[in-house]
Design an enzyme around this catalytic site. Structure first.
Site: not given
Length: 299
Positions: A44, A127, A145, A210, A216
């Site tokens: 990370e 985060y 993020d 997607c 969306c």
DNA sequence: AACCCGGGGCA
DNA sequence: TGCCCAGGGTT
């Protein structure tokens, strides 16, 4: 609490992302079940502002060399910075080393699972604390993020790109979308990040691939606004950041003290800028003077 | 809130 | 060549 239609739609979209991730997730070493919390934490930190493809080889070397926090804490800071290589933002390497020291001093050499405890460690912000809690310990957290912000912004709010800075409202909305069960919450965190990284990309989204295409809001409204969106480019050529990077590259390659101000490879840099950048690296604790009289420096 | 901090690879 | 990126710390 009764589930409203809006919540049901949210949950359906979240489930779509989780299902997509279960099919499309990249096989990354820090995602494997045998990866330690320390391995997740290292990944990370490295992944802050640096893409996966560049992190993976460095992560493998790093974990082979320093498989536990105690191993890194026992190393020299300069060796950690050197092993960081060209990942960029070398202060992250220093902070990761400091984090390892703190883990040994405060937590018996173990990575804590509590998000607030993680947040108090060097190099770990909101985060990263949420990500380690989720990916290393399977805990429910709000992992937000730039990728997740973009996915939520587009699919739920119809925005081409997220705002420059997070708002309280945006974070609250993200928190509402996190599933109740820890397992689903972790899958949503990883899946929404992966979707943003692979499909719902900033510049050229692959809406045809997607899982949220039919839901969306941004796509339904025409998927417009990317061209007009302000760019967040940071200047590079000739900047202090480039000069600092060149100094660091020289010092990483050298295992003896180096004369920076008289170095042939840095002749094209204005002396004033070179000096101020060297001074800033010393102030950051990334570089130290081995022989100030002769202008010799080391990591 | 604003600002600073690397670097590589690809469109 | 332009552009994008799994943020954090300091002021």
């Amino acid at each position: 609490m009764p589930t409203t239609p809006q919540h049901a739609r949210d949950a359906s979209m979240v489930d779509e992302v989780i299902a997509w991730f279960s099919r499309e997730a990249r096989d990354l070493p820090w995602r494997r079940s045998d990866c330690s919390p320390w391995g997740v934490l290292v990944s990370e930190i490295m992944l802050q502002q640096t893409p996966v493809v560049r992190v993976e080889p460095v992560w493998r070397e790093w974990m082979a060399r320093w498989p536990t926090p105690a191993d890194l804490a026992a190393a020299e800071q300069g060796d950690a910075v050197r092993a960081w290589g060209r990942l960029g933002y070398p202060r992250r390497a220093k902070r990761l080393w400091e984090c390892a020291v703190a883990l040994v001093e405060r937590h018996g050499g173990e990575v804590p699972s509590d998000e607030d405890t993680l947040l108090a460690l060097p190099g770990i912000g909101a985060y990263t604390a949420a990500a380690v809690a989720a990916f290393a310990f399977g805990q429910r957290s709000v992992v937000l993020d730039t990728n997740v912000r973009r996915v939520i912004g587009r699919a739920w709010n119809g925005l081409p790109l997220p705002a420059l800075h997070q708002t309280v409202g945006e974070r609250a909305h993200a928190a509402e979308l996190v599933p109740a069960s820890p397992e689903a919450a972790v899958a949503w965190a990883a899946g929404s990040m992966e979707l943003g990284a692979l499909v719902c990309t900033a510049r050229a989204p692959r809406c045809g691939e997607c899982p949220l295409a039919s839901d969306c809001r941004w796509l339904a409204e025409g998927a417009t606004g990317l061209e007009a969106a302000p760019r967040r480019v940071q200047p590079w050529h000739g900047t202090d950041r480039q000069v600092r990077g060149r100094i660091m590259a020289l010092l990483r390659a050298a295992h003896v003290p180096v004369n920076i101000s008289g170095h042939a490879a840095l002749e094209d840099i204005e002396p004033g800028q070179l000096d101020s950048c060297l001074e800033s690296l010393v102030a950051d604790g990334l570089v130290r003077a081995a022989d100030a009289e002769r202008g010799l420096y080391v990591l």
